[in-house]
Design a protein around this motif. Structure first.
Motif, short mmCIF file in Angstrom:
data_model
loop_
_atom_site.label_atom_id
_atom_site.label_comp_id
_atom_site.label_asym_id
_atom_site.label_seq_id
_atom_site.Cartn_x
_atom_site.Cartn_y
_atom_site.Cartn_z
N UNK A 40 0.98 -1.21 -0.09
CA UNK A 40 0.08 0.05 0.04
C UNK A 40 0.83 1.21 -0.08
N UNK A 41 1.87 1.34 0.80
CA UNK A 41 2.88 2.43 0.74
C UNK A 41 4.11 1.76 0.00
N UNK A 42 5.31 2.80 -0.17
CA UNK A 42 6.29 2.51 -0.97
C UNK A 42 6.38 2.56 -2.20
N UNK A 45 3.00 1.72 -4.32
CA UNK A 45 2.04 2.29 -3.63
C UNK A 45 0.86 2.60 -4.68
N UNK A 49 -2.38 0.74 -3.74
CA UNK A 49 -3.74 1.45 -2.89
C UNK A 49 -4.98 0.87 -3.73
N UNK A 78 -3.07 -6.06 5.61
CA UNK A 78 -1.86 -5.27 6.08
C UNK A 78 -0.98 -4.82 5.02
N UNK A 79 -0.09 -3.72 5.30
CA UNK A 79 0.68 -2.94 4.40
C UNK A 79 2.19 -3.49 4.42
N UNK A 81 4.69 -2.09 2.90
CA UNK A 81 5.63 -0.98 2.37
C UNK A 81 6.46 -1.61 1.34
N UNK A 82 5.88 -2.16 0.31
CA UNK A 82 6.80 -2.57 -0.94
C UNK A 82 7.97 -3.26 -0.51
N UNK A 83 8.18 -3.83 0.83
CA UNK A 83 9.23 -4.23 1.30
C UNK A 83 9.32 -5.65 1.58
N UNK A 84 10.24 -6.63 0.97
CA UNK A 84 9.77 -8.18 1.32
C UNK A 84 9.94 -8.42 2.60
N UNK A 85 10.73 -7.83 3.44
CA UNK A 85 10.86 -8.31 4.75
C UNK A 85 9.73 -8.04 5.76
N UNK A 86 9.07 -7.13 5.49
CA UNK A 86 7.80 -6.69 6.07
C UNK A 86 6.72 -7.69 5.51
N UNK A 90 4.33 -9.74 8.01
CA UNK A 90 2.96 -9.70 7.78
C UNK A 90 2.02 -10.99 7.43
N UNK A 110 8.42 -9.24 -6.42
CA UNK A 110 9.14 -9.17 -5.40
C UNK A 110 8.95 -9.43 -4.18
#
Lengths: 390, 321, 293
Positions: A40-42, A45, A49, A78-79, A81-86, A90, A110
């Motif tokens: 959703x963010x990053x 987004x 969104x 869950x967002x 944040x365009x981050x694979x770790x997060x 999540x 990714x």
């Protein structure tokens, strides 16, 4: 005394931190919990969104009709944040803490790859809205992953559609300009891989960064080659900058882009420079121009009017469409087979002739994407609007 | 010294007893990330708090460890432990070599040089596609195994990660209370004065820099085997900044500050998911406020509270006498 | 395309980007000169300039020049507030403290921008037409010319300011020796405040100039700020002409290397140059030799 007190202080702080995390646990029973991990963010987004909005809208609509066989849908988004770790944390949260019966996501290839083992390990279905064919098919063993499905058209299909168009128009020399991120990489990979099959000759292979503000240098290099067409593979603002630079340089080749630009935001950013661009796209953006006999027409117009009414001034985008398809396929299967994971999975696999936003889905044990080249139509941008190419 | 070791023992006990109360793999995964980032922050605390040098590029060493482990196990099919060791040696060597010209700089110049190094390294991770998989990254990294246990689920990995963390913590405690540790502290007060005392300033600074890079490399290797996936995103400038934030908020003068800062900043976003959009604003505000009002971080605050309590009891005793 | 046209094309792009880096670098230098602080939040003022202007222009009936003036004004005010709230109150700041405060400031401003304006990229109208001019076979957009002339104007005005106005001279005095300046009756606090405001204004100006070419969004500030800093270091922290030269050099080298070497490593160019300068001549091209580095 002092050390004990200091240690207690530290323990209390650590303990409070965990207590608050643990305290969020709430046991629930009746509703069907569907999880989603979305960018959703990053960096993605612009894609995530509308996906989130679509999922929320559809869940609300379904619940208003009484849910599925009396069970309401609880959509937990869950967002990452365009981050694979997060995405990993999540996904774990959805699977282990929220105990969802299926997961939708993630937005990009990714961010999808790392969550596959988590969802598959929990033996619940994963429906991704990302493009890479490697999501549903293990690239090393070439086996279809039993628990993973996806609704976004593969970039390999998009590339085939583009190359078909080039063949038809007798264009064989092509320059590539792609962005250095998961989306661009995947597209570039397919462009290079499928070129020999369609007898396409790649004369230049330029790349640029996600945050780059000017691609004149790369385009200037391409201008110096004998390319007849330029293919740009990127999402968000990159393609708009490429379009503007391309126009400013007075380049006359055909400019072709990926389905990643099939949304109003691109038109807003690129302005006049968008005219003349050709792209493969799902039928959503040209829904009104489809013949009345087209099986997707009604669904597309329906989704479009509902989305734009609820989230105006936002307009529909193909990405939201992928989320639409994921939700519908999942809930249709849920209706028929119930929440038991293996039955649910088997039912999703049986999806046939489902007219969604991305195309007409026909899945099977060896095909967890269910789409063909025909999921795409070729579109040209004329006068700031999408026009279906016949 | 004894205090630190007793704290260490109590922490170890807590870690081993916790799984009796905590069951969900999700919480274990949060704890694993605390351990992994904690290792990097521990090294960084020694560099920043004890040796007085700043690094805005430490995420790159984290990345080096992760990529070395991934590439050596995936492409060359080496044993993961061997790969981790080789990655460690390689990263420490690289840090050492890069450190020679870099640590001659001070203050802002040092900060910017480390920042530049970090960014260049991350760009290399992104661009060398054949080696690193580029932005898409590498998947299918094999799990670590030892004594017949495969560390592939959260519960077992939790133990592995914390064993490493406790080991590194123990190493750091040793270091800090040794002659080297005191020498480091002298350097952080004044490099010139330390030099006149006969302390080999440059050599020590370099050693701590390389050591902290080593800690980060180990963390990176563990990270790669835990997620079974690496890509360049977690190794950029913003992560380096977050690491510095963890040092500073915990309190750079104390090893325990590293643990506190990491715990806070790793778990906070997890239970503030409703405030997702505000994460950046909150981060920035916390950094500014801590630096303005509590420059010695949380351990500084804890220390002050202690002095206060201690002072009160002392006062009472004095009066009684 | 003949080789000389290609070269001129690369140079045109390079000088345009370089001009922006120069303005950002000037922002760093101005603050550094009066305070010895590196303001890591500088890039965010560039972002604010473009974003506020874009937001204002979306309001009906707002003429371009008014949007520009107002955007610069707002950014300046924010810069002053930042200084007052975060820098001024800190007693006995250490270098590390200040670095982290300004980094915190940059994250805060970026996060706030994301909440206020969302995550979308925003276009900004070109100041004049969008028809590119053709110079020796290379295409140069009018906006690029605006960027170059705007930067030139700013540099000239700045020069006159420093040379011929009292405030300018007072700022220079602070740069040479703060204690002495104080003894002369110059209010150093006011000079610090002024520098922050001036830097913010310059940054915002740069942001507005470049937004029509590159679009703007809440996260454009980070990279621009970092590269501007590379430029400032190249030229020598504390040297205004150095900052301008640094910006132009880095912008041009970036463009040339993207064209002739490798487009993927373009971003690394600025940082590699900075690292080379830091390792071999840390004071930079025009830096004061006595600079304690």
């Amino acid at each position: 005394m002092k050390k004990l007190a200091l240690f207690t202080a530290i323990l209390v702080i650590c303990g409070l931190t965990f207590a608050t995390v643990i305290a969020r646990e709430k046991p629930e029973k009746a509703p069907y919990k569907i999880g989603a991990v979305i960018d959703v963010t990053g960096g993605a987004s612009g894609l995530g969104e509308p996906e989130k909005q679509t999922l929320e809208m559809l869940a609300e609509e379904l619940n208003a009709k009484g849910g599925i066989n009396g069970h309401k849908i609880e959509m937990i988004i869950y967002d990452n944040e365009s981050d694979p770790t997060k995405a990993v944390t999540k996904a774990k949260k959805l699977v282990n803490e929220d105990k969802v019966i299926a997961v939708i996501g993630a937005t990009q290839s990714g961010t999808t790859f790392p969550i596959i083992p988590i969802v598959v390990g929990a033996k619940i279905p994963l429906v991704s809205v990302a493009a890479s064919w490697k999501i549903v098919t293990d690239p090393d063993t070439k086996q279809t992953r039993p628990w993973v499905f996806k609704t976004a058209q593969s970039d390999s299909l998009a590339v085939s559609k583009i190359y078909d168009y080039l063949n038809k128009n007798k264009i064989s020399k092509v320059a590539l300009i792609t962005v250095s991120n998961g989306f661009g990489d995947s597209g570039r990979g397919e462009l290079l891989r499928l070129a020999p099959e369609f007898k396409i000759n790649i004369v230049a292979d330029e790349r640029f960064g996600e945050q780059d503000a000017d691609m004149t240098a790369q385009l200037t290099k391409i201008k110096g080659t004998d390319a007849q067409a330029v293919i740009c593979w990127c999402i968000q603002k990159g393609p708009a900058i490429v379009a503007k630079n391309f126009k400013d340089l007075g380049m006359t080749q055909k400019l072709i882009m990926s389905h990643g630009i099939a949304n109003q935001k691109f038109l807003d950013l690129a302005g006049d420079a968008a005219n003349g661009i050709i792209l493969p796209a799902g039928r959503l953006i040209v829904a009104e121009q489809l013949p009345l006999t087209d099986p997707q027409r009604k669904i597309l117009l329906d989704y479009k009017s509902k989305f734009e009414a609820k989230f105006s001034p936002a307009k529909v985008s193909t990405f939201g469409g992928h989320a639409y398809d994921a939700f519908m396929i999942l809930t249709n299967a849920l209706k028929k087979a119930g929440p038991e994971p293996e039955k649910l999975r088997a039912e999703i696999e049986k999806t046939k002739n489902f007219a969604g936003c991305g195309g007409i889905f026909n899945m099977g044990p060896d095909d967890h994407e269910g789409l063909t080249k025909d999921a795409f139509v070729m579109v040209e941008i004329k006068g700031g609007k999408w026009e279906l190419l016949k | 010294m004894r205090r630190d070791w007793s704290l260490w023992a109590m922490l170890a006990a807590t870690i081993f007893l916790l799984p009796l109360f905590v069951k969900s793999p999700y919480y274990f995964s949060v704890l694993i990330f605390i351990a992994i980032y904690g290792m990097i922050v521990l090294g960084l605390t020694m560099l920043m708090g004890y040796a007085g040098q700043i690094s805005l590029g430490h995420a790159a060493f984290f990345g080096l460890g992760a990529y070395f482990s991934s590439i050596l196990t995936l492409h060359l099919h080496l044993n993961p432990w061997l790969a981790m060791l080789m990655g460690l040696v390689a990263t420490v060597l690289i840090a050492f070599l890069l450190g020679i010209p870099t640590l001659k700089l001070h203050g802002h110049y040092l900060a910017m040089a480390t920042l530049g190094l970090g960014i260049v390294l991350q760009i290399i991770f992104k661009e060398e596609v054949e080696l690193t998989g580029g932005p898409t990254g590498l998947t299918g990294i094999p799990a670590l195994t030892a004594f017949g246990i495969t560390f592939s689920n959260d519960r077992t990995f939790y133990f592995l990660a914390w064993i490493f963390m406790l080991a590194l913590l123990g190493l750091s405690i040793n270091l800090v209370h040794s002659r080297t540790g005191r020498a480091l502290r002298a350097i952080s007060q004044s490099q010139v004065a330390a030099g006149t005392l006969g302390i080999p300033v440059n050599r020590l600074k370099l050693s701590v820099f390389a050591l902290s890079a080593g800690y980060a490399s180990i963390a990176g290797s563990l990270y790669a085997h835990y997620l079974a996936f690496v890509n360049p995103t977690p190794f950029g400038f913003l992560v380096s900044v977050k690491l510095v934030a963890m040092v500073v908020i915990g309190g750079s003068a104390s090893l325990w500050g590293a643990l506190l800062g990491t715990t806070l900043l790793v778990s906070l976003p997890e239970f503030l998911t409703r405030l997702q959009d505000y994460e950046m604003v909150i981060y920035g505000a916390i950094l500014i406020l801590v630096m303005m009002f509590a420059p010695r971080g949380l351990t500084g605050i804890a220390g002050k509270i202690f002095e206060l309590l201690h002072g009160l009891t002392r006062g009472k005793n004095a009066q009684a006498a | 395309m003949e080789w000389h046209s290609q070269l001129i094309q690369y140079l045109a792009t390079g000088i345009t980007t370089g001009a922006i880096y120069a303005l950002v670098a000037l922002g760093f230098t101005i603050i550094y000169n009066s305070t010895e602080i590196i303001n890591f939040a500088q890039g965010e003022f560039v972002m604010l300039g473009g974003m506020i202007a874009a937001g204002l222009l979306a309001m009906a009936g707002m003429p371009m020049w008014a949007a520009i003036m107002l955007a610069i004004a707002f950014a300046t005010i924010i810069g002053i507030i930042f200084e007052q709230l975060s820098i001024r109150p800190v007693k006995n700041p250490s270098v590390m403290n200040l670095i982290i405060i300004t980094i915190g400031g940059s994250i805060l401003i970026k996060g706030a921008a994301m909440i206020i304006w969302g995550k979308d990229d925003r276009p900004l109208r070109s100041f004049s037409s969008s028809q590119p001019l053709h110079i020796f076979g290379a295409a140069v957009t009018p906006q690029s010319l605006w960027v170059m002339t705007g930067t030139l104007l700013a540099v000239i005005l700045l020069h006159f300011f420093y040379e011929y106005t009292i405030t300018g001279k007072a700022l220079r005095a602070c740069a040479y020796n703060r204690k002495a300046a104080k003894l002369c009756g110059i209010s150093v606090e006011r000079m610090v405040l002024f520098s922050f405001g001036l830097s913010a204004a310059l940054g915002a100006f740069a942001g507005i100039l470049i937004a029509p070419i590159t679009f703007t969004s809440y996260d454009v500030g980070t990279m621009l700020g970092l590269k501007g800093f590379c430029a400032a270091i190249f030229g020598g922290l504390g040297s205004n002409p150095g900052a301008v030269l640094g910006g132009l050099v880095i912008g041009t080298l970036e463009s040339l290397s993207a064209g002739y070497v490798s487009s993927g490593y373009k971003d690394a160019v600025a940082f590699l140059i900075m690292l080379l300068v830091l390792y071999f001549r840390p004071a930079g091209i025009f830096g004061k030799r006595t600079e304690k580095v």
